[in-house]
Motif scaffolding. Sequence first.
Motif, PDB file in Angstrom:
ATOM      1  N   LEU A   3      35.427  32.925 -47.927  1.00 21.39           N
ATOM      2  CA  LEU A   3      34.979  31.656 -47.383  1.00 21.39           C
ATOM      3  C   LEU A   3      35.318  31.566 -45.905  1.00 21.39           C
ATOM      4  O   LEU A   3      36.413  31.950 -45.497  1.00 21.39           O
ATOM      5  CB  LEU A   3      35.630  30.490 -48.137  1.00 21.39           C
ATOM      6  N   GLN A   4      34.397  31.029 -45.132  1.00 20.60           N
ATOM      7  CA  GLN A   4      34.589  30.862 -43.698  1.00 20.60           C
ATOM      8  C   GLN A   4      34.220  29.440 -43.322  1.00 20.60           C
ATOM      9  O   GLN A   4      33.049  29.073 -43.373  1.00 20.60           O
ATOM     10  CB  GLN A   4      33.728  31.852 -42.921  1.00 20.60           C
ATOM     11  N   ALA A   5      35.221  28.648 -42.960  1.00 23.87           N
ATOM     12  CA  ALA A   5      34.981  27.261 -42.537  1.00 23.87           C
ATOM     13  C   ALA A   5      34.755  27.202 -41.041  1.00 23.87           C
ATOM     14  O   ALA A   5      35.358  27.963 -40.280  1.00 23.87           O
ATOM     15  CB  ALA A   5      36.163  26.388 -42.925  1.00 23.87           C
ATOM     16  N   GLY A  15      33.080   8.340 -34.561  1.00 17.29           N
ATOM     17  CA  GLY A  15      32.061   9.362 -34.395  1.00 17.29           C
ATOM     18  C   GLY A  15      31.802  10.145 -35.665  1.00 17.29           C
ATOM     19  O   GLY A  15      32.313   9.807 -36.739  1.00 17.29           O
ATOM     20  N   SER A  16      31.009  11.190 -35.520  1.00 19.96           N
ATOM     21  CA  SER A  16      30.617  12.010 -36.671  1.00 19.96           C
ATOM     22  C   SER A  16      30.835  13.487 -36.383  1.00 19.96           C
ATOM     23  O   SER A  16      30.837  13.921 -35.226  1.00 19.96           O
ATOM     24  CB  SER A  16      29.138  11.783 -37.007  1.00 19.96           C
ATOM     25  N   LEU A  17      31.000  14.242 -37.458  1.00 17.78           N
ATOM     26  CA  LEU A  17      31.211  15.679 -37.369  1.00 17.78           C
ATOM     27  C   LEU A  17      30.748  16.294 -38.676  1.00 17.78           C
ATOM     28  O   LEU A  17      30.905  15.669 -39.740  1.00 17.78           O
ATOM     29  CB  LEU A  17      32.692  15.960 -37.143  1.00 17.78           C
ATOM     30  N   THR A  18      30.184  17.480 -38.599  1.00 23.00           N
ATOM     31  CA  THR A  18      29.781  18.179 -39.818  1.00 23.00           C
ATOM     32  C   THR A  18      30.506  19.505 -39.927  1.00 23.00           C
ATOM     33  O   THR A  18      30.430  20.330 -39.010  1.00 23.00           O
ATOM     34  CB  THR A  18      28.264  18.432 -39.834  1.00 23.00           C
ATOM     35  N   LEU A  19      31.220  19.685 -41.007  1.00 22.36           N
ATOM     36  CA  LEU A  19      31.885  20.957 -41.282  1.00 22.36           C
ATOM     37  C   LEU A  19      30.997  21.813 -42.170  1.00 22.36           C
ATOM     38  O   LEU A  19      30.271  21.289 -43.020  1.00 22.36           O
ATOM     39  CB  LEU A  19      33.228  20.716 -41.970  1.00 22.36           C
ATOM     40  N   SER A  20      31.078  23.115 -41.958  1.00 18.43           N
ATOM     41  CA  SER A  20      30.325  24.061 -42.772  1.00 18.43           C
ATOM     42  C   SER A  20      31.270  25.072 -43.385  1.00 18.43           C
ATOM     43  O   SER A  20      32.317  25.379 -42.825  1.00 18.43           O
ATOM     44  CB  SER A  20      29.287  24.794 -41.914  1.00 18.43           C
ATOM     45  N   CYS A  21      30.883  25.583 -44.540  1.00 19.93           N
ATOM     46  CA  CYS A  21      31.653  26.630 -45.205  1.00 19.93           C
ATOM     47  C   CYS A  21      30.671  27.677 -45.706  1.00 19.93           C
ATOM     48  O   CYS A  21      29.801  27.378 -46.523  1.00 19.93           O
ATOM     49  CB  CYS A  21      32.455  26.051 -46.359  1.00 19.93           C
ATOM     50  N   ALA A  22      30.808  28.888 -45.195  1.00 15.78           N
ATOM     51  CA  ALA A  22      29.933  29.983 -45.587  1.00 15.78           C
ATOM     52  C   ALA A  22      30.641  30.846 -46.614  1.00 15.78           C
ATOM     53  O   ALA A  22      31.786  31.257 -46.402  1.00 15.78           O
ATOM     54  CB  ALA A  22      29.562  30.810 -44.366  1.00 15.78           C
ATOM     55  N   ALA A  23      29.954  31.113 -47.710  1.00 16.45           N
ATOM     56  CA  ALA A  23      30.506  31.962 -48.766  1.00 16.45           C
ATOM     57  C   ALA A  23      29.844  33.329 -48.734  1.00 16.45           C
ATOM     58  O   ALA A  23      28.655  33.464 -48.482  1.00 16.45           O
ATOM     59  CB  ALA A  23      30.299  31.306 -50.127  1.00 16.45           C
ATOM     60  N   SER A  24      30.639  34.343 -48.995  1.00 20.85           N
ATOM     61  CA  SER A  24      30.115  35.702 -49.057  1.00 20.85           C
ATOM     62  C   SER A  24      30.871  36.472 -50.129  1.00 20.85           C
ATOM     63  O   SER A  24      31.882  36.017 -50.649  1.00 20.85           O
ATOM     64  CB  SER A  24      30.253  36.400 -47.708  1.00 20.85           C
ATOM     65  N   GLY A  25      30.360  37.616 -50.479  1.00 22.38           N
ATOM     66  CA  GLY A  25      31.007  38.429 -51.503  1.00 22.38           C
ATOM     67  C   GLY A  25      30.393  38.176 -52.859  1.00 22.38           C
ATOM     68  O   GLY A  25      29.217  38.417 -53.076  1.00 22.38           O
ATOM     69  N   ARG A  26      31.192  37.648 -53.759  1.00 19.88           N
ATOM     70  CA  ARG A  26      30.777  37.467 -55.153  1.00 19.88           C
ATOM     71  C   ARG A  26      29.930  36.208 -55.323  1.00 19.88           C
ATOM     72  O   ARG A  26      30.203  35.366 -56.162  1.00 19.88           O
ATOM     73  CB  ARG A  26      32.030  37.388 -56.032  1.00 19.88           C
ATOM     74  N   SER A 107      44.387  21.334 -55.976  1.00 18.91           N
ATOM     75  CA  SER A 107      44.279  22.562 -55.193  1.00 18.91           C
ATOM     76  C   SER A 107      44.602  23.802 -56.009  1.00 18.91           C
ATOM     77  O   SER A 107      44.023  24.873 -55.778  1.00 18.91           O
ATOM     78  CB  SER A 107      45.177  22.488 -53.963  1.00 18.91           C
ATOM     79  N   SER A 108      45.480  23.665 -56.982  1.00 16.08           N
ATOM     80  CA  SER A 108      45.866  24.830 -57.791  1.00 16.08           C
ATOM     81  C   SER A 108      44.714  25.326 -58.662  1.00 16.08           C
ATOM     82  O   SER A 108      44.782  26.433 -59.205  1.00 16.08           O
ATOM     83  CB  SER A 108      47.073  24.487 -58.671  1.00 16.08           C
ATOM     84  N   GLY A 109      43.677  24.521 -58.786  1.00 14.80           N
ATOM     85  CA  GLY A 109      42.536  24.915 -59.600  1.00 14.80           C
ATOM     86  C   GLY A 109      41.526  25.789 -58.886  1.00 14.80           C
ATOM     87  O   GLY A 109      40.544  26.213 -59.483  1.00 14.80           O
ATOM     88  N   TYR A 110      41.775  26.074 -57.627  1.00 18.11           N
ATOM     89  CA  TYR A 110      40.833  26.858 -56.833  1.00 18.11           C
ATOM     90  C   TYR A 110      41.341  28.261 -56.592  1.00 18.11           C
ATOM     91  O   TYR A 110      42.506  28.474 -56.299  1.00 18.11           O
ATOM     92  CB  TYR A 110      40.514  26.135 -55.528  1.00 18.11           C
ATOM     93  N   ASP A 111      40.418  29.208 -56.701  1.00 17.80           N
ATOM     94  CA  ASP A 111      40.770  30.617 -56.630  1.00 17.80           C
ATOM     95  C   ASP A 111      40.642  31.197 -55.220  1.00 17.80           C
ATOM     96  O   ASP A 111      41.315  32.179 -54.888  1.00 17.80           O
ATOM     97  CB  ASP A 111      39.851  31.424 -57.564  1.00 17.80           C
ATOM     98  N   TYR A 112      39.761  30.631 -54.435  1.00 16.44           N
ATOM     99  CA  TYR A 112      39.455  31.199 -53.129  1.00 16.44           C
ATOM    100  C   TYR A 112      39.538  30.103 -52.060  1.00 16.44           C
ATOM    101  O   TYR A 112      39.116  28.976 -52.284  1.00 16.44           O
ATOM    102  CB  TYR A 112      38.046  31.811 -53.138  1.00 16.44           C
ATOM    103  N   TRP A 113      40.044  30.518 -50.889  1.00 15.34           N
ATOM    104  CA  TRP A 113      40.249  29.575 -49.787  1.00 15.34           C
ATOM    105  C   TRP A 113      39.757  30.163 -48.481  1.00 15.34           C
ATOM    106  O   TRP A 113      39.922  31.358 -48.234  1.00 15.34           O
ATOM    107  CB  TRP A 113      41.730  29.226 -49.665  1.00 15.34           C
ATOM    108  N   GLY A 114      39.183  29.287 -47.653  1.00 12.32           N
ATOM    109  CA  GLY A 114      38.841  29.674 -46.301  1.00 12.32           C
ATOM    110  C   GLY A 114      40.057  29.527 -45.394  1.00 12.32           C
ATOM    111  O   GLY A 114      41.116  29.052 -45.816  1.00 12.32           O
ATOM    112  N   GLN A 115      39.893  29.866 -44.141  1.00  7.60           N
ATOM    113  CA  GLN A 115      41.015  29.901 -43.210  1.00  7.60           C
ATOM    114  C   GLN A 115      41.310  28.541 -42.595  1.00  7.60           C
ATOM    115  O   GLN A 115      42.354  28.376 -41.989  1.00  7.60           O
ATOM    116  CB  GLN A 115      40.732  30.904 -42.075  1.00  7.60           C
TER     117      GLN A 115
END
Length: 123
Positions: A3-5, A15-26, A107-115
């Motif tokens: 994951l890449q945030a 104001g406003s902001l949009t965050l993105s998270c790109a997934a790769s791999g599996r 949070s403990s329920g998640y297997d993968y994390w971005g930076q």
Amino acid sequence: VQLQASGGGLVQAGGSLTLSCAASGRTRSTYAMAWFRQAPGKEREFVAAISWSGGSKYSSDSVTGRFTISRDNAKNMMYLQMNNVKPEDTAVYYCAARLGVVTTTTSSGYDYWGQGTQVTVSS
């Protein structure tokens, strides 16, 4: 799943902001996703979560009505639209994924994390 945030930055209150998270791999596997955040000196807290299909969404009381989570499985992307931001939204925002279709707010329920990506809201 990797994951890449991205999308963090400095924004004025209101104001406003949009965050993105790109997934790769599996990415052929089904996975639910979420956003968490961690402010300095505080524990990581749940922000919003979305099921694999996008049909189920959850958000914390502190962001409900202001933040919207969404995903585009064709692009392997997840987003967090942040509107009417407040100084208390200042934190490092992390995207997370868990295999399966169902979300969880812990949070403990998640297997993968971005930076993580830093969001700073000025008053």
